[in-house]
Each structure stands twice: as C-alpha cells, then as structure tokens.
Design a protein around this motif. Structure first.
Motif, PDB file in Angstrom:
ATOM      1  N   ALA A 193       0.829  -1.217   0.000  1.00  0.00           N
ATOM      2  CA  ALA A 193       0.000   0.000   0.000  1.00  0.00           C
ATOM      3  C   ALA A 193       0.856   1.255   0.000  1.00  0.00           C
ATOM      4  CB  ALA A 193      -0.935  -0.006   1.203  1.00  0.00           C
ATOM      5  N   ASP A 194       1.999   1.210   0.683  1.00  0.00           N
ATOM      6  CA  ASP A 194       2.866   2.382   0.789  1.00  0.00           C
ATOM      7  C   ASP A 194       4.087   2.274  -0.132  1.00  0.00           C
ATOM      8  OD1 ASP A 194       4.061   0.310   2.122  1.00  0.00           O
ATOM      9  OD2 ASP A 194       4.664   1.495   3.877  1.00  0.00           O
ATOM     10  N   VAL A 195       3.963   1.547  -1.235  1.00  0.00           N
ATOM     11  CA  VAL A 195       5.070   1.362  -2.164  1.00  0.00           C
ATOM     12  C   VAL A 195       5.592   2.699  -2.681  1.00  0.00           C
ATOM     13  CG1 VAL A 195       3.555   1.163  -4.179  1.00  0.00           C
ATOM     14  CG2 VAL A 195       5.802   0.084  -4.238  1.00  0.00           C
ATOM     15  N   ARG A 196       6.901   2.750  -2.967  1.00  0.00           N
ATOM     16  CA  ARG A 196       7.516   3.938  -3.567  1.00  0.00           C
ATOM     17  C   ARG A 196       8.123   3.554  -4.909  1.00  0.00           C
ATOM     18  NH1 ARG A 196      12.168   6.121  -1.096  1.00  0.00           N
ATOM     19  NH2 ARG A 196      12.812   3.946  -0.958  1.00  0.00           N
ATOM     20  N   LEU A 197       8.065   4.475  -5.861  1.00  0.00           N
ATOM     21  CA  LEU A 197       8.806   4.311  -7.113  1.00  0.00           C
ATOM     22  C   LEU A 197       9.825   5.437  -7.200  1.00  0.00           C
ATOM     23  CD1 LEU A 197       7.777   3.170 -10.574  1.00  0.00           C
ATOM     24  CD2 LEU A 197       8.932   5.374 -10.395  1.00  0.00           C
ATOM     25  N   VAL A 198      11.111   5.048  -7.227  1.00  0.00           N
ATOM     26  CA  VAL A 198      12.205   6.007  -7.310  1.00  0.00           C
ATOM     27  C   VAL A 198      12.823   5.868  -8.688  1.00  0.00           C
ATOM     28  CG1 VAL A 198      14.345   6.825  -6.260  1.00  0.00           C
ATOM     29  CG2 VAL A 198      12.616   5.667  -4.845  1.00  0.00           C
ATOM     30  N   SER A 199      12.798   6.935  -9.471  1.00  0.00           N
ATOM     31  CA  SER A 199      13.265   6.838 -10.855  1.00  0.00           C
ATOM     32  C   SER A 199      14.406   7.806 -11.114  1.00  0.00           C
ATOM     33  CB  SER A 199      12.115   7.119 -11.825  1.00  0.00           C
ATOM     34  OG  SER A 199      11.543   8.375 -11.572  1.00  0.00           O
ATOM     35  N   ASP A 200      15.314   7.371 -11.966  1.00  0.00           N
ATOM     36  CA  ASP A 200      16.473   8.174 -12.349  1.00  0.00           C
ATOM     37  C   ASP A 200      16.542   8.213 -13.874  1.00  0.00           C
ATOM     38  OD1 ASP A 200      18.961   9.201 -13.008  1.00  0.00           O
ATOM     39  OD2 ASP A 200      20.040   8.133 -11.432  1.00  0.00           O
ATOM     40  N   GLY A 201      16.077   9.324 -14.430  1.00  0.00           N
ATOM     41  CA  GLY A 201      16.200   9.547 -15.870  1.00  0.00           C
ATOM     42  C   GLY A 201      17.319  10.493 -16.201  1.00  0.00           C
ATOM     43  N   GLY A 202      17.865  11.137 -15.172  1.00  0.00           N
ATOM     44  CA  GLY A 202      19.000  12.039 -15.364  1.00  0.00           C
ATOM     45  C   GLY A 202      18.715  13.228 -16.254  1.00  0.00           C
ATOM     46  N   ARG A 204      17.488  12.991 -19.060  1.00  0.00           N
ATOM     47  CA  ARG A 204      17.660  12.523 -20.437  1.00  0.00           C
ATOM     48  C   ARG A 204      16.578  11.539 -20.847  1.00  0.00           C
ATOM     49  NH1 ARG A 204      23.646  10.535 -21.383  1.00  0.00           N
ATOM     50  NH2 ARG A 204      22.802  10.499 -23.506  1.00  0.00           N
ATOM     51  N   ALA A 205      16.050  10.776 -19.910  1.00  0.00           N
ATOM     52  CA  ALA A 205      14.998   9.808 -20.205  1.00  0.00           C
ATOM     53  C   ALA A 205      13.720  10.234 -19.500  1.00  0.00           C
ATOM     54  CB  ALA A 205      15.410   8.417 -19.730  1.00  0.00           C
ATOM     55  N   LYS A 206      12.589   9.932 -20.101  1.00  0.00           N
ATOM     56  CA  LYS A 206      11.294  10.316 -19.554  1.00  0.00           C
ATOM     57  C   LYS A 206      11.028   9.505 -18.284  1.00  0.00           C
ATOM     58  CE  LYS A 206       6.512  11.117 -20.967  1.00  0.00           C
ATOM     59  NZ  LYS A 206       6.613  12.582 -20.795  1.00  0.00           N
ATOM     60  N   ALA A 207      11.046  10.180 -17.152  1.00  0.00           N
ATOM     61  CA  ALA A 207      10.839   9.520 -15.868  1.00  0.00           C
ATOM     62  C   ALA A 207      10.396  10.573 -14.856  1.00  0.00           C
ATOM     63  CB  ALA A 207      12.125   8.841 -15.393  1.00  0.00           C
ATOM     64  N   PRO A 208       9.600  10.187 -13.871  1.00  0.00           N
ATOM     65  CA  PRO A 208       9.147  11.149 -12.857  1.00  0.00           C
ATOM     66  C   PRO A 208      10.333  11.763 -12.110  1.00  0.00           C
ATOM     67  CG  PRO A 208       7.883   9.117 -12.718  1.00  0.00           C
ATOM     68  CD  PRO A 208       9.034   8.844 -13.640  1.00  0.00           C
ATOM     69  N   LEU A 209      10.286  13.054 -11.896  1.00  0.00           N
ATOM     70  CA  LEU A 209      11.352  13.718 -11.155  1.00  0.00           C
ATOM     71  C   LEU A 209      11.190  13.522  -9.658  1.00  0.00           C
ATOM     72  CD1 LEU A 209      11.671  17.077 -13.153  1.00  0.00           C
ATOM     73  CD2 LEU A 209      13.182  15.080 -13.237  1.00  0.00           C
ATOM     74  N   LEU A 235      11.215   5.808 -25.524  1.00  0.00           N
ATOM     75  CA  LEU A 235      12.267   5.714 -26.528  1.00  0.00           C
ATOM     76  C   LEU A 235      12.536   7.073 -27.169  1.00  0.00           C
ATOM     77  CD1 LEU A 235      11.354   2.355 -28.316  1.00  0.00           C
ATOM     78  CD2 LEU A 235      13.182   2.765 -26.671  1.00  0.00           C
ATOM     79  N   ASP A 236      11.479   7.815 -27.445  1.00  0.00           N
ATOM     80  CA  ASP A 236      11.653   9.152 -28.012  1.00  0.00           C
ATOM     81  C   ASP A 236      12.474  10.042 -27.088  1.00  0.00           C
ATOM     82  OD1 ASP A 236      10.163   8.415 -30.214  1.00  0.00           O
ATOM     83  OD2 ASP A 236       8.298   9.312 -29.478  1.00  0.00           O
ATOM     84  N   SER A 237      12.250   9.896 -25.791  1.00  0.00           N
ATOM     85  CA  SER A 237      12.936  10.769 -24.829  1.00  0.00           C
ATOM     86  C   SER A 237      14.440  10.528 -24.795  1.00  0.00           C
ATOM     87  CB  SER A 237      12.346  10.587 -23.424  1.00  0.00           C
ATOM     88  OG  SER A 237      12.729   9.346 -22.846  1.00  0.00           O
ATOM     89  N   ILE A 238      14.885   9.326 -25.193  1.00  0.00           N
ATOM     90  CA  ILE A 238      16.327   9.049 -25.192  1.00  0.00           C
ATOM     91  C   ILE A 238      16.871   8.957 -26.620  1.00  0.00           C
ATOM     92  CG2 ILE A 238      16.339   7.915 -22.947  1.00  0.00           C
ATOM     93  CD1 ILE A 238      16.274   5.232 -24.365  1.00  0.00           C
ATOM     94  N   GLY A 288      16.707   4.860 -16.092  1.00  0.00           N
ATOM     95  CA  GLY A 288      16.649   5.034 -17.535  1.00  0.00           C
ATOM     96  C   GLY A 288      17.730   5.947 -18.082  1.00  0.00           C
ATOM     97  N   ASN A 289      18.480   6.593 -17.182  1.00  0.00           N
ATOM     98  CA  ASN A 289      19.569   7.452 -17.619  1.00  0.00           C
ATOM     99  C   ASN A 289      20.635   6.595 -18.316  1.00  0.00           C
ATOM    100  OD1 ASN A 289      21.725   9.187 -17.947  1.00  0.00           O
ATOM    101  ND2 ASN A 289      21.795   9.868 -15.830  1.00  0.00           N
ATOM    102  N   PRO A 290      20.873   6.821 -19.613  1.00  0.00           N
ATOM    103  CA  PRO A 290      21.835   5.967 -20.327  1.00  0.00           C
ATOM    104  C   PRO A 290      23.214   5.924 -19.682  1.00  0.00           C
ATOM    105  CG  PRO A 290      20.604   7.342 -21.868  1.00  0.00           C
ATOM    106  CD  PRO A 290      20.266   7.833 -20.494  1.00  0.00           C
ATOM    107  N   GLU A 291      23.615   7.003 -19.026  1.00  0.00           N
ATOM    108  CA  GLU A 291      24.931   7.035 -18.396  1.00  0.00           C
ATOM    109  C   GLU A 291      25.031   6.058 -17.221  1.00  0.00           C
ATOM    110  OE1 GLU A 291      25.740  11.040 -17.303  1.00  0.00           O
ATOM    111  OE2 GLU A 291      25.950  11.736 -19.371  1.00  0.00           O
ATOM    112  N   LYS A 292      23.892   5.678 -16.660  1.00  0.00           N
ATOM    113  CA  LYS A 292      23.890   4.769 -15.514  1.00  0.00           C
ATOM    114  C   LYS A 292      23.769   3.300 -15.924  1.00  0.00           C
ATOM    115  CE  LYS A 292      23.705   8.140 -12.383  1.00  0.00           C
ATOM    116  NZ  LYS A 292      22.598   8.301 -11.445  1.00  0.00           N
TER     117      LYS A 292
END
Length: 308
Positions: A193-202, A204-209, A235-238, A288-292
């Motif tokens: 219920a209290d799940v978190r989504l942590v995203s790293d697009g840097g 460069r990639a479409k991801a929640p800040l 895919l368009d975002s990268i 999703g950050n290609p550098e990572k």
C-alpha cells in the motif's frame, strides 16, 4: 615500470572504490590515480602493497565523493547509483555481494564520506576498526564511532524484510508478467500500500522527477509506460527510433534479480524491486539514464564483481 605488480590488486581496488562512490566511472578514475601514485612510489618503503593501495584508493575515493556531492544534490530528480551486471558468486562471498545491492547503495548516499568509507571497509571487506582507522586517518575509537553511526543508520533505513534470491526472483518475474501483460489489477495487488517508485532519468529519459507513492499511483504509472504508446514515448525521450527489436529479461544486476530491457542489444531501462514482505513490493527503482546503464551489459567486468 610495468603494471604487473599492480594488476593483481586492481579488482579489489575497484570493488572498494565503487562501493564508496556508487559509480564505476568515478571508481575507474580513482583506481587510475592510485596506479599513478603506485608507479611513483619506492617499493622498498612498502611493506604491504595491498594495504598501501587500499589506503590510497580509499582516500582518493573519499576526496572524489566530497567533490561530486554538490553535483548529485543538483541532479534532476532522484540520483541513483550506476548499475552493474553481476553474476551469482561462485565462491559464496555473500557479504561482499550484498554490499553492491541497489537499496544499500542508495542508503549509503545519505552517509558522510568518512562514515561510508568506514562502513564499506569494516562491513563489506572485514577490516578491523584499527585497520580502517589507519586507512582513513582516524583513531580506532573515532573509527568505531563512525562505523557504528553508519551501521545504525543503514539498519534503520533498509527494509526490515530480507528476501532470499529465489523469493526475489519469483517476485520480480510476477512483476514483469503483470507490467507487460497489461494486468493493472494484478500489478497493483503486487504492490504494498505504501510502495515507492524512485526513478532516475537524469534529465535525459522520460521519468518522474519526484518519488511516486502508493500502490494505485505507482501501478498506473508502470502500466502506462508498459504499453506500446508509453514505451515509444520513453524511446523518443532518449533518442531511440521506433523499433520492434525489444528484449526483456530478468537478469542479475547489483547482486539481485532485475528486469533489463534492451533495444537492439542496448540496455535502455532497468527495473529493480525491493520486497516489502514475501509477496509484495515495497520499492521500485527505475533507471533510464543511459549514463547509468553502460555497465549492465558488461557481465563480469568492472567494480561490482562478487567473485573478486
């Protein structure tokens, strides 16, 4: 002067530097600098080459971590460590493998550089407090305090439930099937219920800040990016053109099962889940950050090998 007397130590130095820094690129730079210093030293003055090199590498890594902290604080969105492909440890060194798990590296980011180095050297590599103190230039008593503060913080921040590899793989495979099967209800049911989504697009990639919270919110986001339109927007975002050449598999990343998505053999996205209990997911890490992602496809190389 050749590298032969340095090469036997290089993997261990990369292991140490990666765990302190969280990035292979910075770890490689630090180890290269350690090699330069080793090349200039009078060998007759070095009684224990490995101890000398670990000390040099650790101190360089601490200095580098202090330098990059400001950049990480200004990073667009969440900063996650650089991921690496890992293989099951043939020598059974489970403690060393656990020290590259993504959830742990994320927690280590909240420690001071000295606390992080003390934790890594003592907990992952088994150095005594006296030995760690010699490496970081602190007394044994001060080192013991640094390591205790770090250990207490890690224990408080890490999930209380510790799933074994088989449990994690089953949960990851169920997560994969729900995401890419369009089963929103089944996906939400997998999430705590209290799940978190942590995203790293840097940036460069479409991801929640920002970190997403709650099963419904996280489930709907994952469902949206798993369909054809959502995948194409990513895919368009990268800068990757439309293609049907997708590869999706569960692979070992940072010593845990993770979903690795490739386009024409290039890794474009990794999803790693942290169990909240045996049946539900407490945290989803999306990178999703290609550098990572450069090291995910390079199995057996780099600083995270668990068989070093």
């Amino acid at each position: 002067m050749g590298p032969d007397d340095f090469t036997p130590h290089r993997r261990r130095l990369l292991d140490v530097a990666y765990r302190i820094l969280g990035t292979v690129s910075d770890a490689e730079d630090v180890v290269q600098e350690a090699w330069l210093r080793w090349s200039a030293v009078d060998r007759a003055t070095v009684g224990n080459p490995q101890a000398f090199l670990v000390t040099v590498t650790t101190r360089l890594a601490i200095d580098r971590l202090r330098q990059v902290r400001a950049r990480r604080e200004a990073y667009p969105g969440s900063w996650l460590p650089e991921l690496v492909s890992t293989q099951p440890d043939p020598q059974g060194r489970a403690e060393l493998a656990e020290s590259v798990e993504l959830a742990l590296l994320v927690v280590l980011e909240t420690l001071s550089p000295l606390e992080r180095a003390a934790f890594v050297l003592h907990e992952a590599f088994g150095l005594s407090y006296a030995e760690v103190g010699e490496v970081i230039g602190r007394s044994e008593a001060a080192t013991r305090q640094l390591a205790r503060r770090a250990r207490d913080h890690v224990q408080e921040a890490r999930p209380r439930f510790r799933a074994d590899r088989a449990q994690r793989r089953r949960l990851t495979e169920r997560f994969l099937a729900a995401c890419f099967g369009g089963d929103l209800a089944g996906l939400v049911d997998l999430l705590a219920a209290d799940v978190r989504l942590v995203s790293d697009g840097g940036g460069r990639a479409k991801a929640p800040l920002r970190v997403l919270h709650g099963a419904d919110h996280v489930g709907r986001f994952l469902n949206a990016i798993s369909n054809t339109e959502g995948a194409q927007r990513f895919l368009d975002s990268i800068g990757v053109p439309q293609t049907n050449d997708f590869g999706v598999a569960v692979e070992d990343v940072n010593a845990a099962p993770a979903i690795v998505i490739r386009v024409e053999e290039q890794v474009i996205l990794v999803l790693s889940v942290e169990p909240a209990d045996g049946d539900r997911i407490g945290t989803v890490f999306l990178v999703g950050n290609p550098e990572k992602l450069a090291w995910v496809s390079r199995s057996g190389e780099g600083a995270a090998s668990t068989s070093a």
